[in-house]
Write an enzyme that holds these catalytic residues in place. Structure first.
Site, PDB file in Angstrom:
ATOM      1  N   ASP A  20       0.876  -1.166   0.000  1.00 38.08           N
ATOM      2  CA  ASP A  20       0.000   0.000   0.000  1.00 38.08           C
ATOM      3  C   ASP A  20       0.922   1.227   0.000  1.00 38.08           C
ATOM      4  OD1 ASP A  20      -2.328   1.629   0.459  1.00 38.08           O
ATOM      5  OD2 ASP A  20      -1.676   1.787   2.552  1.00 38.08           O
ATOM      6  N   ASP A  22      -0.119   5.090   0.965  1.00 36.58           N
ATOM      7  CA  ASP A  22      -0.344   6.061   2.043  1.00 36.58           C
ATOM      8  C   ASP A  22      -0.287   5.372   3.401  1.00 36.58           C
ATOM      9  OD1 ASP A  22      -0.891   8.310   0.315  1.00 36.58           O
ATOM     10  OD2 ASP A  22      -2.833   7.410  -0.126  1.00 36.58           O
ATOM     11  N   LYS A  56      -8.891   5.640   6.224  1.00 40.28           N
ATOM     12  CA  LYS A  56      -7.639   5.093   5.690  1.00 40.28           C
ATOM     13  C   LYS A  56      -7.930   3.953   4.717  1.00 40.28           C
ATOM     14  CE  LYS A  56      -4.474   6.515   9.264  1.00 40.28           C
ATOM     15  NZ  LYS A  56      -3.634   6.113  10.400  1.00 40.28           N
ATOM     16  N   ARG A  60     -11.518   8.250  -2.517  1.00 38.18           N
ATOM     17  CA  ARG A  60     -11.848   9.666  -2.327  1.00 38.18           C
ATOM     18  C   ARG A  60     -13.367   9.862  -2.192  1.00 38.18           C
ATOM     19  NH1 ARG A  60      -9.343  13.241  -6.860  1.00 38.18           N
ATOM     20  NH2 ARG A  60      -7.612  11.824  -6.464  1.00 38.18           N
ATOM     21  N   SER A 125      -2.611   0.508  -4.252  1.00 42.67           N
ATOM     22  CA  SER A 125      -3.088   1.679  -3.515  1.00 42.67           C
ATOM     23  C   SER A 125      -4.452   2.148  -4.011  1.00 42.67           C
ATOM     24  CB  SER A 125      -2.082   2.823  -3.700  1.00 42.67           C
ATOM     25  OG  SER A 125      -2.627   4.048  -3.289  1.00 42.67           O
ATOM     26  N   ALA A 126      -5.221   2.734  -3.114  1.00 47.13           N
ATOM     27  CA  ALA A 126      -6.525   3.296  -3.489  1.00 47.13           C
ATOM     28  C   ALA A 126      -6.380   4.686  -4.096  1.00 47.13           C
ATOM     29  CB  ALA A 126      -7.413   3.381  -2.248  1.00 47.13           C
ATOM     30  N   ASN A 129      -3.504   9.532  -6.830  1.00 46.80           N
ATOM     31  CA  ASN A 129      -2.295  10.365  -6.870  1.00 46.80           C
ATOM     32  C   ASN A 129      -1.028   9.535  -6.652  1.00 46.80           C
ATOM     33  OD1 ASN A 129      -3.662  12.996  -7.038  1.00 46.80           O
ATOM     34  ND2 ASN A 129      -4.407  12.502  -4.993  1.00 46.80           N
ATOM     35  N   LYS A 156     -11.011  -0.866  -1.568  1.00 46.33           N
ATOM     36  CA  LYS A 156     -10.799  -1.726  -0.397  1.00 46.33           C
ATOM     37  C   LYS A 156     -11.957  -1.491   0.572  1.00 46.33           C
ATOM     38  CE  LYS A 156      -5.847  -0.811  -0.921  1.00 46.33           C
ATOM     39  NZ  LYS A 156      -4.661  -0.123  -0.389  1.00 46.33           N
ATOM     40  N   GLU A 180       0.030  -3.322   4.670  1.00 47.60           N
ATOM     41  CA  GLU A 180      -1.116  -2.398   4.759  1.00 47.60           C
ATOM     42  C   GLU A 180      -1.186  -1.699   6.110  1.00 47.60           C
ATOM     43  OE1 GLU A 180      -3.720  -0.837   3.871  1.00 47.60           O
ATOM     44  OE2 GLU A 180      -3.942  -1.448   1.792  1.00 47.60           O
ATOM     45  N   ASP A 181      -1.589  -0.429   6.113  1.00 51.93           N
ATOM     46  CA  ASP A 181      -1.784   0.267   7.389  1.00 51.93           C
ATOM     47  C   ASP A 181      -3.264   0.469   7.718  1.00 51.93           C
ATOM     48  OD1 ASP A 181      -2.210   2.221   5.335  1.00 51.93           O
ATOM     49  OD2 ASP A 181      -2.100   3.754   6.891  1.00 51.93           O
TER      50      ASP A 181
END
Ligand code: BG6
Ligand code: MG
Length: 230
Positions: A20, A22, A56, A60, A125-126, A129, A156, A180-181
């Site tokens: 992931d 961010d 998290k 968006r 990643s979701a 950007n 996710k 993953e966080d």
């Protein structure tokens, strides 16, 4: 992590390592939070760091939906789109000044270690950007594949993002390992039948197969053990 030369104890295999972005590679969660918090303030309500935890890993659109739910506010479709674009402009302003200093501890070490072991690496990643951020911190060239918010239709905890990464890496889902966080991200990895490694707090990420506070806690032995699994 230590990198001394040691006896080969393990018979290593090719696995797929999916990261992931961010909160795992860079600490951009704080910028997302700042931008959402400002938006909430403008709409007349408070948005706490604790509430931000729910966002998290979340896309968006879904993030704004959740925030409006928290503030008990409804917007027209037009206004919704405008607010989302405004948040992203503010977020892009924050990330504009990012550089390699914002890479989280030991991330380059672990990426270089995996590259040295010829292990396929993907981003999962979701964020729409993601490429911009990886370019800013000069890590784009470390990845064999990039799957981000532009490539998926389901966010996710749906496993789509990780399954796409597994396909691009040509490694079966059960041979993939996800860092993953986010709770939603851990759930997505589990749903994809992958090994989930939570980066953050045990209490929050208890659904993960393993949890570490950060990459400094991950040993070479642990990585070797993952790679030697049948
Ligand atoms: C995830 C973040 O990585 O990307 C979420 O954890 C964010 O907080 C999501 O909402 C979408 O990011 P972006 O950059 O496309 O707005
Ligand atoms: Mg994350």
């Amino acid at each position: 992590m230590q990198f001394h030369i040691r006896e080969k104890k393990y018979n290593m295999q090719k696995k797929g390592f999916i990261f992931d972005l961010d909160g795992v590679i860079v600490d951009t969660a704080k910028y997302h939070y700042l931008a959402w918090k400002n938006l909430a303030t403008e709409l007349g309500f408070n948005f706490t760091e604790e509430q931000n935890e729910q966002l998290k890993g979340v896309s968006r659109i879904k993030s704004l939906e959740k925030i409006l739910e928290i503030g008990n506010i409804s917007l027209s479709d037009d206004e919704f789109t405008k607010q989302m674009a405004k948040k992203n402009i503010e977020y892009l302003n924050y990330i504009e000044t990012m550089n390699e200093d914002e890479i989280l501890p030991d991330v380059p070490k672990i990426l270089n270690y995996l590259i040295g072991k010829q292990q396929p690496i993907s981003l999962g990643s979701a964020s729409k950007n993601a490429r911009t951020i990886l370019e800013k911190v000069n890590l784009l060239n470390k990845f064999d594949a990039i799957v981000d918010g532009n490539d998926v239709t389901k966010g996710k905890p749906n496993p789509e993002v990780f399954l796409k990464a597994s396909k691009l890496l040509k490694v079966k889902p059960e041979n993939c390992i996800v860092f993953e966080d986010a709770v939603a991200g851990v759930q997505a990895a589990n749903a994809a039948n992958m090994i989930s490694i939570g980066i953050g707090e045990q209490d929050v990420l208890h659904e993960a197969d393993y949890v570490f506070n950060d990459f400094t806690e991950i040993s070479v032995e642990f990585m070797e053990e993952l790679m030697s699994r049948k």
